[in-house]
Write a protein that holds these residues in place. Structure first.
Motif, short mmCIF file in Angstrom:
data_model
loop_
_atom_site.label_atom_id
_atom_site.label_comp_id
_atom_site.label_asym_id
_atom_site.label_seq_id
_atom_site.Cartn_x
_atom_site.Cartn_y
_atom_site.Cartn_z
N GLN A 560 0.86 -1.19 0.00
CA GLN A 560 0.00 0.00 0.00
C GLN A 560 0.89 1.23 0.00
OE1 GLN A 560 -3.06 0.08 3.07
NE2 GLN A 560 -2.90 2.30 3.24
N MET A 561 0.64 2.16 -0.92
CA MET A 561 1.46 3.37 -1.03
C MET A 561 0.59 4.60 -1.21
SD MET A 561 4.71 2.63 -3.51
CE MET A 561 5.76 1.21 -3.32
N THR A 562 1.13 5.71 -0.74
CA THR A 562 0.57 7.03 -1.03
C THR A 562 1.67 7.86 -1.66
OG1 THR A 562 -0.94 6.91 0.86
CG2 THR A 562 -0.54 9.08 -0.08
N MET A 585 -6.26 11.54 -6.66
CA MET A 585 -7.09 12.66 -6.21
C MET A 585 -6.21 13.89 -6.20
SD MET A 585 -8.80 10.55 -3.04
CE MET A 585 -7.19 9.79 -2.72
N GLY A 586 -6.32 14.72 -7.26
CA GLY A 586 -5.47 15.90 -7.37
C GLY A 586 -4.02 15.50 -7.56
N ASN A 587 -3.16 15.90 -6.63
CA ASN A 587 -1.74 15.59 -6.71
C ASN A 587 -1.34 14.44 -5.78
OD1 ASN A 587 -1.27 17.65 -8.57
ND2 ASN A 587 -0.97 19.18 -6.96
N THR A 588 -2.33 13.61 -5.40
CA THR A 588 -2.07 12.45 -4.55
C THR A 588 -2.63 11.20 -5.20
OG1 THR A 588 -2.17 13.79 -2.53
CG2 THR A 588 -2.45 11.42 -2.28
N THR A 589 -1.83 10.15 -5.18
CA THR A 589 -2.27 8.86 -5.69
C THR A 589 -2.09 7.81 -4.60
OG1 THR A 589 -1.81 9.32 -8.02
CG2 THR A 589 -1.83 7.01 -7.36
N LYS A 590 -3.16 7.05 -4.33
CA LYS A 590 -3.07 5.91 -3.42
C LYS A 590 -3.18 4.64 -4.24
CE LYS A 590 -4.91 8.08 0.77
NZ LYS A 590 -5.89 7.95 1.88
N GLU A 607 7.72 13.01 -12.03
CA GLU A 607 8.34 12.92 -10.70
C GLU A 607 7.27 12.69 -9.63
OE1 GLU A 607 10.59 16.41 -9.99
OE2 GLU A 607 11.91 16.13 -11.73
N TYR A 608 7.68 11.97 -8.58
CA TYR A 608 6.78 11.73 -7.45
C TYR A 608 7.59 11.48 -6.19
CZ TYR A 608 7.83 6.75 -8.06
OH TYR A 608 8.47 5.54 -8.17
N THR A 609 6.91 11.60 -5.06
CA THR A 609 7.51 11.32 -3.76
C THR A 609 6.64 10.28 -3.05
OG1 THR A 609 8.38 13.56 -3.57
CG2 THR A 609 8.19 12.28 -1.53
N ILE A 610 7.28 9.31 -2.42
CA ILE A 610 6.54 8.31 -1.65
C ILE A 610 6.28 8.88 -0.25
CG2 ILE A 610 6.55 5.98 -0.71
CD1 ILE A 610 8.42 5.16 -2.96
N ASP A 611 5.02 9.20 0.04
CA ASP A 611 4.67 9.76 1.35
C ASP A 611 4.46 8.67 2.41
OD1 ASP A 611 4.72 12.28 0.24
OD2 ASP A 611 2.58 12.26 -0.24
N SER A 625 13.17 -0.98 2.88
CA SER A 625 14.23 -0.03 2.53
C SER A 625 13.74 0.83 1.38
CB SER A 625 15.52 -0.77 2.11
OG SER A 625 16.03 -1.53 3.18
N MET A 626 13.69 2.12 1.61
CA MET A 626 13.18 3.04 0.60
C MET A 626 14.28 3.38 -0.39
SD MET A 626 9.99 3.68 1.30
CE MET A 626 9.69 5.21 0.45
N PRO A 627 13.92 3.59 -1.66
CA PRO A 627 14.94 4.01 -2.63
C PRO A 627 15.43 5.42 -2.32
CG PRO A 627 12.75 4.17 -3.60
CD PRO A 627 12.59 3.48 -2.27
N SER A 628 16.76 5.61 -2.48
CA SER A 628 17.30 6.96 -2.30
C SER A 628 16.79 7.86 -3.40
CB SER A 628 18.83 6.94 -2.33
OG SER A 628 19.34 6.13 -1.30
N SER A 629 16.70 9.12 -3.11
CA SER A 629 16.26 10.07 -4.12
C SER A 629 17.48 10.53 -4.90
CB SER A 629 15.56 11.25 -3.46
OG SER A 629 15.15 12.19 -4.43
N ILE A 630 17.74 9.83 -5.99
CA ILE A 630 18.84 10.24 -6.88
C ILE A 630 18.25 10.47 -8.26
CG2 ILE A 630 20.54 8.94 -5.54
CD1 ILE A 630 20.53 6.85 -7.73
#
Length: 715
Positions: A560-562, A585-590, A607-611, A625-630
């Motif tokens: 599950q991701m936001t 929903m707007g600038n958010t995807t679940k 581009e996106y960010t995992i919230d 383990s989250m991917p580094s933002s590179i």
């Protein structure tokens, strides 16, 4: 012990010495309660031991004193887990209607309110209720002509009538004036005169019981006292009043309160008082043993009237004002003890069992109706009791009323009569099973005696309305399958929120107060019937060129991701999963992916960010383990000849490589191999040794994160 108190006395409510408590009659010493060797301390109107914070068990003590815990029902147990299971009680929905009612006592129609509620009928529960009978539910209902203990068969049909009706002073004869013909029981115990056939229980022909009633012909125990003579001793009501006001027959009784006053006979009657006959009469304010002084005058009343469930307020509904005894032991509200209330007529001997029979021309019976002025308690034939609460501002001789009536819930209805005509009455109800109660439902307001056929209803409350719902059965169809998972996914994604209370409860399989992918994986286990082995304990998310994959060391049950992103973002989920869906929903995807069959999760652009991310195995959340933002921000110039500057951004310092690939995917050069500092870094690539064409630059970090950039060399 202590001294009998009155309002404002040294030993009365609010004036008891420190270390004592007021039991409604006297100030008691708690040390006496705790030290007494027998249970006499528990005989007061209020349990002495209970008031002192304990219970009698060979000496008053509380659970905690014995190293135990106090359970919900007041019992003691080693731990709370050892306490009796608290029953879940639900109060059914009620409807109230104002109508006119004939109590069958010759007074004619009276303004009334009838309260009805639904009856649950479950064959096999031991209760013959609703539409159950012997033919459709012999487990619960008697055969025709058979009756429960305390009831006898009607002499002419299959009805069952209370055995106490035999010899009770009411004529249950062939005309069935009260719905029963009991002439085959010694002419209704003598109530129907000569003739008839002897049978069953004779009851009522003699007073029986105590010596004071030996000469009395009739037993009136069901109506508050054994006979007319004991009614004089207990209530101070003489035979003349009993016969004229209450319809009793005092034949054969001594009637000591009715004879001419004779000083010295031990009875304070007629015009005798303390001043003209101190031999028979006590001084004003003094009362015989077992009696207490009225708070407003010099009358004496039974001390058992304190805390008996009837309000002896300033209106003196029952001829007594006992407000100075802790608001009649809690029976009265502050409003009912307020000064200035009008006196109302006494209409019954105050006793919960005193309920007159109802005329057979009505559909009601003595079990489901009561006078507003009489007070009423019906022992339930179910586990629960149904309490009807009545409140009004001006419904009883122009004044307010607040009281309750405990009815048998198996009857499904109850009528209260005796209101002022067309007065507005507020009705509430509550079902209880001992100390466990459902919610109070209501109030609803109706007009007493309106006879307009209008019912005001309210929903039920309390208990567990979802009892019996399977965990995971979100569709409430009695099965747990992938349809339930889809409903939960839609709820998490907020594309179709669950609104049904039971569905939400079923969706929260883990019972942690949240609905998420952890609940889904538990339901997947049910569907797959435990065919899952090798749960993952950790997982790594890898984002490479917009392709999000997962690298785990075992089974993954759900993801599950936001995500937060710009307007140029798009996403495509894997098809290789039990369920995979997303909602933007707007600038958010679940997104939710259930039981992925490969390591590929989704492909995205922009581009996106995992919230937020939750990754679960078959039973719990796993470490991620989250991917580094590179990211390769860009290359300039592009097209280029022979060199271009590559701009790289990283959140944290990391080892990294930048490799160059031709269009066939063959590695042609190492652009960078080393450590990148946090922030922006520029790397120059000289491609002078390579032919013109399209090339791909790939930035990679050890955690699997990566970024791609397409460039063109033009010589």
């Amino acid at each position: 012990g202590g001294t009998t108190g009155g309002g404002g006395d040294e030993c009365s409510e609010g004036f008891c010495p420190e270390g004592t408590y007021w039991d409604g009659v006297s100030c008691y010493d708690c040390s006496y309660c705790l030290d007494t060797a027998d249970d006499s301390a528990c005989d007061a109107p209020y349990d002495c031991c209970g008031m002192c914070g304990g219970s009698f068990d060979g000496g008053c003590s509380n659970c905690e004193d014995e190293g135990l815990v106090t359970c919900w029902d007041g019992s003691c147990a080693t731990t709370l887990a050892d306490c009796p299971e608290q029953p879940e009680v639900a109060t059914p929905a009620i409807c109230a209607e104002g109508l006119s009612f004939d109590p069958g006592d010759g007074t004619g129609l009276a303004p009334a309110v009838t309260v009805t509620w639904a009856i649950d009928t479950v064959c096999g529960d031991g209760l013959c209720a609703g539409d159950e009978d012997y033919y459709n539910c012999p487990e619960d209902c008697n055969a025709p002509g058979e009756c429960d203990p305390g009831f006898v068969p009607d002499c002419v049909d299959d009805d069952c009538c209370p055995e106490s009706w035999i010899g009770d002073g009411f004529e249950d004869c062939e005309d069935q004036a009260y719905g029963c013909d009991l002439t085959c029981y010694d002419n209704d115990g003598g109530d129907c005169g000569a003739g008839g056939t002897t049978g069953g229980t004779t009851g009522g022909t003699t007073g029986g019981g105590t010596a004071a009633c030996e000469d009395c012909e009739f037993d009136w125990s069901a109506y508050g006292s054994e006979c007319c003579d004991t009614a004089w001793d207990e209530f101070g009501i003489d035979c003349a009043t009993l016969e004229s006001t209450y319809g009793w027959d005092c034949a054969g009784c001594s009637c000591p309160g009715d004879g001419p006053a004779q000083c010295g006979d031990g009875n304070c009657t007629g015009d005798e008082d303390y001043y003209n006959c101190p031999e028979d009469c006590l001084p004003p304010g003094e009362c015989a043993d077992g009696q207490i002084a009225d708070c407003a005058d010099d009358d004496c009343h039974p001390d058992t009237w304190i805390g008996d469930g009837f309000c002896d307020g300033t209106a003196q509904q029952y001829g007594a004002d006992l407000c100075c005894f802790d608001n009649d032991g809690g029976d009265c509200t502050d409003a009912e003890c307020a000064p200035g209330r009008d006196l109302v007529d006494v209409s019954s001997i105050k006793d919960p069992s005193h309920v007159k029979k109802i005329n057979a021309s009505n559909t009601y019976s003595d079990a489901n109706s009561a006078s507003l002025r009489d007070g009423y308690y019906a022992p339930s034939n179910r586990l629960t009791d149904m309490t009807i609460f009545i409140d009004c501002d001006a419904c009883l001789t122009g004044g307010p009323y607040s009281g309750s009536f405990v009815a048998d819930p198996a009857l499904g209805e109850f009528t209260i009569f005796g209101f002022d005509a067309l007065s507005v009455v507020s009705v509430s109800a509550q079902a209880c099973d001992g100390a466990a109660c459902g919610d109070i439902v209501g109030p609803v307001s109706v007009v007493a005696g309106a006879d307009d056929g209008v019912q005001e209803c309210t929903e039920g409350g309390g208990g567990d309305p979802c009892s019996g719902t399977l965990a995971g059965d979100v569709t409430l169809d009695g099965e747990v399958n992938v349809l339930d998972i889809v409903q939960i996914v839609n709820h998490i994604l907020e594309s179709a929120l669950l609104t049904d209370e039971c569905a939400i409860g079923a969706a929260d399989y883990t019972a942690d107060g949240e609905v998420n992918v952890l609940d889904i994986v538990q339901i997947v286990n049910i569907i797959l019937e435990g065919r899952i082995t090798g749960d993952a304990s950790s997982a790594k998310l890898i984002n490479e060129g917009g392709q999000m994959t997962i690298d785990a060391n075992g089974y993954i049950g759900g993801v599950q991701m936001t995500l937060s992103h710009g307007s140029d973002f798009s996403i495509e989920l894997t098809d290789d999963a039990l369920v995979a869906d997303f909602n933007t929903m707007g600038n958010t995807t679940k997104l939710v992916i259930v039981a992925p069959e490969t390591d590929e999760l989704f492909l995205s652009s922009g581009e996106y960010t995992i919230d937020e991310v939750i990754v679960a195995n078959s039973s719990s959340e796993v470490t991620v383990s989250m991917p580094s933002s590179i990211e390769i921000v860009g290359a300039y110039p592009n097209p280029f000849n022979p060199s271009t500057t590559v701009s790289v951004s990283v959140d944290d310092a990391t080892d990294a490589t930048i490799m160059a690939y031709d269009i066939s995917g063959r590695s042609v050069d190492v652009v960078f191999d080393g450590t990148l500092s946090a922030g922006m870094t520029s790397v120059t690539w000289n491609a002078s040794s390579l032919p013109s064409g399209v090339y791909f630059l790939k930035l990679s970090a050890p955690d699997g994160s990566a970024s791609m950039q397409k460039v063109m060399l033009m010589k």
